[in-house]
Enzyme design. Structure first.
Site, mmCIF file in Angstrom:
data_model
loop_
_atom_site.group_PDB
_atom_site.id
_atom_site.type_symbol
_atom_site.label_atom_id
_atom_site.label_comp_id
_atom_site.label_asym_id
_atom_site.label_seq_id
_atom_site.Cartn_x
_atom_site.Cartn_y
_atom_site.Cartn_z
ATOM 1 C CB SER A 98 -0.898 0.011 1.239
ATOM 2 O OG SER A 98 -1.543 1.260 1.409
ATOM 3 C CE1 TYR A 158 -4.418 -1.846 5.104
ATOM 4 C CE2 TYR A 158 -3.369 0.272 4.647
ATOM 5 C CZ TYR A 158 -3.989 -0.889 4.204
ATOM 6 O OH TYR A 158 -4.177 -1.080 2.857
#
Length: 315
Positions: A145, A158
């Site tokens: 990501s 995350y």
């Protein structure tokens, strides 16, 4: 860039029951590969399999809990017995835990890291070993990501998980490269998926969570109607294919991901402060503006005041 000589005939994709994983499975299948579609939800995997079959291509579905090392072992043995050694493994399965750092419990961290990071570790280990033992060229694609290189408030778990995926990828390139196995990290920015719908939000009022999800859904629905699909999961699927074709190390997807990628190198202090001013009210305002930009006819739901977390619609 130099092309590799890998022509994928067998591809394994995790988390392929929806979103980015489904787009990747469809794209590799369209290119002629037999795709093993795996997902925690067997029905979702079967739906992707059916979509591939409807297009006259080859696929099979399987249930896989990426957090379970023994499930990975059994899954890899079944793939080997039924189809052979994969040419490409795509570690895509992931989820989002968000919340202020002090509100996150050890269980929250375990949940986030066991899926996003250790799930990738297990996949690289079992299928990497198969590729090494087989002695032929192969490729592993890990979906990370833009959060891997741009820190974001209330998303520490995350971001840590995705930064770990990126670093694991770069370490494995050094180990696996001499054995003929490429390893790539794909780092998407904002992409239209359901990761926010299934996110775990910690320490936030449930009513605000519901408002945030509703606004996210409206943005996604509006974006899906646009002819040029600026948030399409297929952007990530194309990046995955490109990574295999040219053995790329890190592939940002979308402008915001490229911005973070370069700022990390040329202006790390700026990169660290990009998301610092964000709060839930500002995020909501941004979400409303995006919705109005995409769909000028949209009307704001009455009473909407704040949302619980960023409009995090990417992997």
């Amino acid at each position: 860039m130099k092309r590799t000589n890998i022509h994928p005939e067998l591809v394994v994709v995790t988390g392929a029951g929806s979103g980015i994983g489904r787009a990747i499975a469809l794209r590799f299948a369209a290119a002629g590969a037999h795709v093993v579609v795996s997902d925690l939800n067997r029905d979702s995997a079967a739906a992707t399999e059916a979509m591939i079959h409807a297009r006259g291509r080859r696929a099979c579905a399987a249930r896989l809990d990426v957090t379970d090392p023994s499930a990975w072992e059994a899954f890899a043995r079944d793939v080997l017995a039924d189809h052979g050694v994969p040419d490409v493994l795509v570690n895509n399965a992931g989820m989002l835990v968000s919340g202020a750092f002090v509100d996150l419990t050890p269980a929250d961290w375990d949940r986030q890291l066991s899926v996003n990071l250790l799930g990738v570790v297990h996949g690289c280990r079992v299928f990497g070993q198969q590729m090494i033992d087989n002695g032929k060229r192969g490729h592993i694609v890990n979906i990370a990501s833009a959060a891997a290189f741009t820190p974001t408030p209330v998303m520490s778990a995350y971001s840590v998980s995705k930064a770990g995926v990126k670093m694991l990828t770069e370490c494995l390139r050094l180990e696996f490269g001499p054995k003929g196995i490429g390893v790539s990290a794909i780092c998407p920015g904002v992409i239209n998926t359901n990761i926010g719908e299934h996110a775990v939000t910690v320490g936030v009022d449930e009513e605000l969570v519901a408002r945030g999800k509703e606004l996210t859904r409206r943005v996604q629905d509006a974006a899906a109607k646009l002819p040029f699909s600026p948030l399409s999961p297929d952007l990530v699927a194309r990046a995955a294919q490109r990574a295999v074709r040219y053995d790329l190390a890190v592939v940002p997807v979308r402008a915001e991901a490229w911005l973070g990628y370069f700022l990390l190198r040329i202006a790390p202090g700026v990169n660290r402060r990009i998301a610092q001013p964000l709060d839930v009210e500002r995020i909501e305002r941004v979400g409303r503006r995006v919705l109005r930009l995409i769909d000028p006819t949209s009307s704001e739901p009455a009473g909407a005041q704040a949302i619980s977390a960023p409009i995090e619609v990417s992997r």
